[in-house]
Design a protein around this motif. Structure first.
Motif, PDB file in Angstrom:
ATOM      1  N   ASP A  68     -47.892  -6.447  49.250  1.00  0.00           N
ATOM      2  CA  ASP A  68     -47.719  -5.667  50.469  1.00  0.00           C
ATOM      3  C   ASP A  68     -49.092  -5.611  51.131  1.00  0.00           C
ATOM      4  OD1 ASP A  68     -47.946  -3.181  52.129  1.00  0.00           O
ATOM      5  OD2 ASP A  68     -45.838  -2.952  51.579  1.00  0.00           O
ATOM      6  N   LYS A  69     -49.239  -6.196  52.286  1.00  0.00           N
ATOM      7  CA  LYS A  69     -50.562  -6.331  52.889  1.00  0.00           C
ATOM      8  C   LYS A  69     -51.240  -4.987  53.093  1.00  0.00           C
ATOM      9  CE  LYS A  69     -53.153  -8.743  56.455  1.00  0.00           C
ATOM     10  NZ  LYS A  69     -53.107  -9.678  57.593  1.00  0.00           N
ATOM     11  N   LYS A  70     -50.497  -3.978  53.540  1.00  0.00           N
ATOM     12  CA  LYS A  70     -51.089  -2.672  53.793  1.00  0.00           C
ATOM     13  C   LYS A  70     -51.562  -2.034  52.498  1.00  0.00           C
ATOM     14  CE  LYS A  70     -50.232   1.817  55.939  1.00  0.00           C
ATOM     15  NZ  LYS A  70     -49.253   2.674  56.669  1.00  0.00           N
ATOM     16  N   VAL A  71     -50.706  -2.059  51.474  1.00  0.00           N
ATOM     17  CA  VAL A  71     -51.062  -1.441  50.194  1.00  0.00           C
ATOM     18  C   VAL A  71     -52.165  -2.226  49.501  1.00  0.00           C
ATOM     19  CG1 VAL A  71     -50.216  -0.783  47.912  1.00  0.00           C
ATOM     20  CG2 VAL A  71     -48.761  -0.447  49.916  1.00  0.00           C
ATOM     21  N   ASN A  72     -52.133  -3.545  49.608  1.00  0.00           N
ATOM     22  CA  ASN A  72     -53.093  -4.399  48.900  1.00  0.00           C
ATOM     23  C   ASN A  72     -54.401  -4.620  49.654  1.00  0.00           C
ATOM     24  OD1 ASN A  72     -50.341  -6.329  47.659  1.00  0.00           O
ATOM     25  ND2 ASN A  72     -51.546  -4.829  46.546  1.00  0.00           N
ATOM     26  N   THR A  73     -54.522  -4.010  50.822  1.00  0.00           N
ATOM     27  CA  THR A  73     -55.787  -4.106  51.539  1.00  0.00           C
ATOM     28  C   THR A  73     -56.818  -3.201  50.877  1.00  0.00           C
ATOM     29  OG1 THR A  73     -54.812  -4.694  53.672  1.00  0.00           O
ATOM     30  CG2 THR A  73     -56.976  -3.633  53.714  1.00  0.00           C
ATOM     31  N   GLY A  74     -57.955  -3.775  50.538  1.00  0.00           N
ATOM     32  CA  GLY A  74     -59.014  -3.017  49.887  1.00  0.00           C
ATOM     33  C   GLY A  74     -60.365  -3.433  50.420  1.00  0.00           C
ATOM     34  N   LEU A  75     -61.393  -3.064  49.707  1.00  0.00           N
ATOM     35  CA  LEU A  75     -62.759  -3.395  50.105  1.00  0.00           C
ATOM     36  C   LEU A  75     -63.110  -4.762  49.531  1.00  0.00           C
ATOM     37  CD1 LEU A  75     -64.607  -1.637  51.800  1.00  0.00           C
ATOM     38  CD2 LEU A  75     -65.773  -0.932  49.706  1.00  0.00           C
ATOM     39  N   ASP A  80     -54.881  13.016  33.798  1.00  0.00           N
ATOM     40  CA  ASP A  80     -53.484  12.975  33.371  1.00  0.00           C
ATOM     41  C   ASP A  80     -52.972  11.529  33.377  1.00  0.00           C
ATOM     42  OD1 ASP A  80     -50.333  13.240  34.347  1.00  0.00           O
ATOM     43  OD2 ASP A  80     -50.950  14.708  32.842  1.00  0.00           O
ATOM     44  N   ILE A  81     -52.579  11.033  32.228  1.00  0.00           N
ATOM     45  CA  ILE A  81     -52.128   9.641  32.110  1.00  0.00           C
ATOM     46  C   ILE A  81     -50.830   9.410  32.868  1.00  0.00           C
ATOM     47  CG2 ILE A  81     -51.293   7.895  30.483  1.00  0.00           C
ATOM     48  CD1 ILE A  81     -53.267   8.974  28.439  1.00  0.00           C
ATOM     49  N   LYS A  82     -49.908  10.376  32.805  1.00  0.00           N
ATOM     50  CA  LYS A  82     -48.629  10.217  33.488  1.00  0.00           C
ATOM     51  C   LYS A  82     -48.836  10.066  34.990  1.00  0.00           C
ATOM     52  CE  LYS A  82     -44.091  12.325  34.161  1.00  0.00           C
ATOM     53  NZ  LYS A  82     -43.231  13.511  33.896  1.00  0.00           N
ATOM     54  N   GLU A  83     -49.699  10.885  35.556  1.00  0.00           N
ATOM     55  CA  GLU A  83     -49.955  10.799  37.000  1.00  0.00           C
ATOM     56  C   GLU A  83     -50.622   9.461  37.346  1.00  0.00           C
ATOM     57  OE1 GLU A  83     -51.944  13.579  40.469  1.00  0.00           O
ATOM     58  OE2 GLU A  83     -51.028  14.448  38.690  1.00  0.00           O
ATOM     59  N   ALA A  84     -51.525   9.014  36.465  1.00  0.00           N
ATOM     60  CA  ALA A  84     -52.153   7.709  36.673  1.00  0.00           C
ATOM     61  C   ALA A  84     -51.123   6.594  36.612  1.00  0.00           C
ATOM     62  CB  ALA A  84     -53.242   7.479  35.634  1.00  0.00           C
ATOM     63  N   ASP A  85     -50.138   6.732  35.727  1.00  0.00           N
ATOM     64  CA  ASP A  85     -49.059   5.739  35.621  1.00  0.00           C
ATOM     65  C   ASP A  85     -48.250   5.671  36.909  1.00  0.00           C
ATOM     66  OD1 ASP A  85     -49.692   4.987  33.042  1.00  0.00           O
ATOM     67  OD2 ASP A  85     -48.251   6.337  32.098  1.00  0.00           O
ATOM     68  N   VAL A 139     -48.946   1.253  43.454  1.00  0.00           N
ATOM     69  CA  VAL A 139     -49.916   0.352  44.087  1.00  0.00           C
ATOM     70  C   VAL A 139     -50.071  -0.983  43.365  1.00  0.00           C
ATOM     71  CG1 VAL A 139     -51.226   2.285  45.019  1.00  0.00           C
ATOM     72  CG2 VAL A 139     -51.887   1.307  42.804  1.00  0.00           C
ATOM     73  N   PHE A 140     -49.489  -1.112  42.152  1.00  0.00           N
ATOM     74  CA  PHE A 140     -49.685  -2.361  41.413  1.00  0.00           C
ATOM     75  C   PHE A 140     -48.396  -2.906  40.816  1.00  0.00           C
ATOM     76  CE2 PHE A 140     -50.437  -4.531  37.348  1.00  0.00           C
ATOM     77  CZ  PHE A 140     -51.084  -5.658  37.827  1.00  0.00           C
ATOM     78  N   HIS A 141     -47.825  -2.185  39.866  1.00  0.00           N
ATOM     79  CA  HIS A 141     -46.698  -2.748  39.108  1.00  0.00           C
ATOM     80  C   HIS A 141     -45.515  -3.124  39.998  1.00  0.00           C
ATOM     81  CE1 HIS A 141     -48.566  -2.065  35.239  1.00  0.00           C
ATOM     82  NE2 HIS A 141     -48.804  -0.804  35.553  1.00  0.00           N
ATOM     83  N   ASN A 142     -45.231  -2.311  41.012  1.00  0.00           N
ATOM     84  CA  ASN A 142     -44.096  -2.592  41.887  1.00  0.00           C
ATOM     85  C   ASN A 142     -44.369  -3.731  42.869  1.00  0.00           C
ATOM     86  OD1 ASN A 142     -42.825  -0.476  40.631  1.00  0.00           O
ATOM     87  ND2 ASN A 142     -43.177   0.998  42.276  1.00  0.00           N
ATOM     88  N   LEU A 143     -45.615  -4.201  42.935  1.00  0.00           N
ATOM     89  CA  LEU A 143     -45.975  -5.228  43.913  1.00  0.00           C
ATOM     90  C   LEU A 143     -46.429  -6.547  43.278  1.00  0.00           C
ATOM     91  CD1 LEU A 143     -48.079  -2.977  46.335  1.00  0.00           C
ATOM     92  CD2 LEU A 143     -45.703  -3.679  46.615  1.00  0.00           C
ATOM     93  N   SER A 144     -46.701  -6.543  41.983  1.00  0.00           N
ATOM     94  CA  SER A 144     -47.278  -7.736  41.348  1.00  0.00           C
ATOM     95  C   SER A 144     -46.347  -8.942  41.400  1.00  0.00           C
ATOM     96  CB  SER A 144     -47.660  -7.432  39.898  1.00  0.00           C
ATOM     97  OG  SER A 144     -46.534  -7.015  39.155  1.00  0.00           O
TER      98      SER A 144
END
Length: 408
Positions: A60-67, A335-340, A346-351
């Protein structure tokens, strides 16, 4: 039963309420990141520029846009303070981020540092004290995930390297340190290292040391095999590798008084069998390997706070030969759950979408390459045909000239 369900629900709510996020950076608000982050100038004109980018393919271009690093052969440095200091004592620390080497990196770093407060961010660089350094480090044959812990002012590398793949895909890197001095490192959600901090980093002296008052007894036999004393070298065994050349003859003009005693040159011995060695048998006096007795190390003192840091800033300072790395989705919390949940979004659903886009581009590139190769082949065949036609014309011309000559 109803009371039990209510109690569980309250516990869940309290757990969620206690979870705290100290940093969540997605670089999703355009150039506003420049107000939160400070670019370092510690290497002067050798500092490279960052721009927002998603690379050549993405889920996803918007989500995957970074520095993204943009200039080759440059240092890169950037940092910011946390809105609130993160004292990790007796807490779980979760630090994670994504990185994609869109340039197919050959040599460069992509790691972040968790630090005490940086007083002068424009001078932030490699000499600044830090607590944790974590992220990919690739150069030549070295492809590892750096995980460095600072203890009492000394930086400690992990005893064993964590190998990583070198590719152009986005990867999620996570470092979890818990209040019981244990840790876990994962890549793309898969655990690649875990255990106790003091076991995997040399932050503390060893609990046990060799007893300095003990040494191996002089009569200790640790050779399992020995030469068979009854095995004798055969009488016909030839162990001379060279012999005088039987075909050589003393020169007629050789003078023993002037030239010394003549010796024939040596040649390989055709009957040479190699150096003889007696066969081995079990040593009846063998006691096994000697093990040095261990004692408690008087210098060892356990520390229940190996996990404890007061993180006030975060920064990145790296060198890259070829630029193009996209840094994104930084998360620091307890919190690991929140990090998950954040990682899923931002990652698993887009890879898989990113992989599909990359595969499509690779297929199109392969198709174009094949078409270009086919065109080149046709050009080569056409040029060869022209050469053959020219050769035929030359032959016909030559034959005609010869016939004309014969008629004359």
């Amino acid at each position: 039963m109803a009371f039990g369900r209510v109690a569980v629900a309250i516990a869940v709510v309290l757990a969620c309420a206690s979870a705290k996020v100290f940093l969540q950076e997605e670089f999703a608000d355009g150039d506003a990141w420049q107000k939160r982050w400070t670019l370092s100038k510690w290497k002067g004109s050798d500092m490279g520029k960052f721009e927002l980018g998603a690379g050549g393919f993405y889920g996803d271009k918007k989500v995957n846009t970074g520095l993204q690093t943009k200039e080759d052969y440059r240092w890169y440095g950037i940092s910011r303070d946390l809105d609130e200091a993160f004292d990790t004592k007796d807490k779980t620390m979760v630090f994670q981020f994504t990185a994609k080497h869109d340039q197919d990196i050959d040599c460069g770093g992509a790691y972040w540092k968790l630090l005490p407060k940086i007083n002068d961010k424009e001078k932030f660089g490699g000499d600044d004290e830090y607590f944790i350094m974590f992220g990919p480090d690739i150069c030549g044959g070295t492809k590892r995930l750096q995980a460095i812990i600072t203890y009492k002012g000394k930086n400690h590398l992990k005893k064993t390297d964590i190998s990583i793949d070198k590719d152009r895909m986005t990867h999620l890197y996570r470092f979890v340190i818990k209040g019981d001095n244990t840790y876990e490192i994962s890549v793309d959600g898969k655990s690649v290292a875990s255990g106790k901090i003091e076991d995997d980093w040399e932050v503390l002296p060893p609990q046990k040391i060799k007893d300095p008052s003990k040494s191996k007894p002089k009569d200790w036999v640790d050779e399992e095999l020995m030469d068979d004393p009854e095995d004798k070298k055969p009488e016909n065994w030839v162990d001379e590798e060279t012999i005088p050349d039987p075909k050589a003859k003393k020169p007629e003009d050789w003078d023993d008084e002037d030239d010394g005693e003549w010796e024939a040159p040596r040649v390989p011995n055709p009957e040479f069998k190699g150096a003889w060695k007696p066969r081995k048998i079990k040593n009846p006096k063998y006691k096994g390997p000697w093990e040095h007795p261990m004692i408690d190390n008087p210098d060892y003192k356990p520390d229940a706070n190996l996990h404890a840091f007061k993180v006030e800033s975060i920064g990145m300072e790296v060198w890259q030969v070829r630029a193009g790395t996209v840094f994104d989705n930084l998360y620091l919390g307890d919190d690991i759950k929140e990090a998950d949940e954040f990682a899923d979004r931002v990652f698993h659903n887009l890879s898989s979408a990113e992989s599909a886009m990359k595969a499509k581009q690779d297929a199109e590139a392969a198709k174009k390459a094949a078409e270009a190769a086919k065109k080149d082949e046709k050009k080569t065949d056409a040029a060869k045909k022209d050469d053959d036609d020219d050769d035929d014309d030359d032959k016909e011309k030559k034959d005609g000239e010869e016939e004309e000559h014969d008629e004359l």
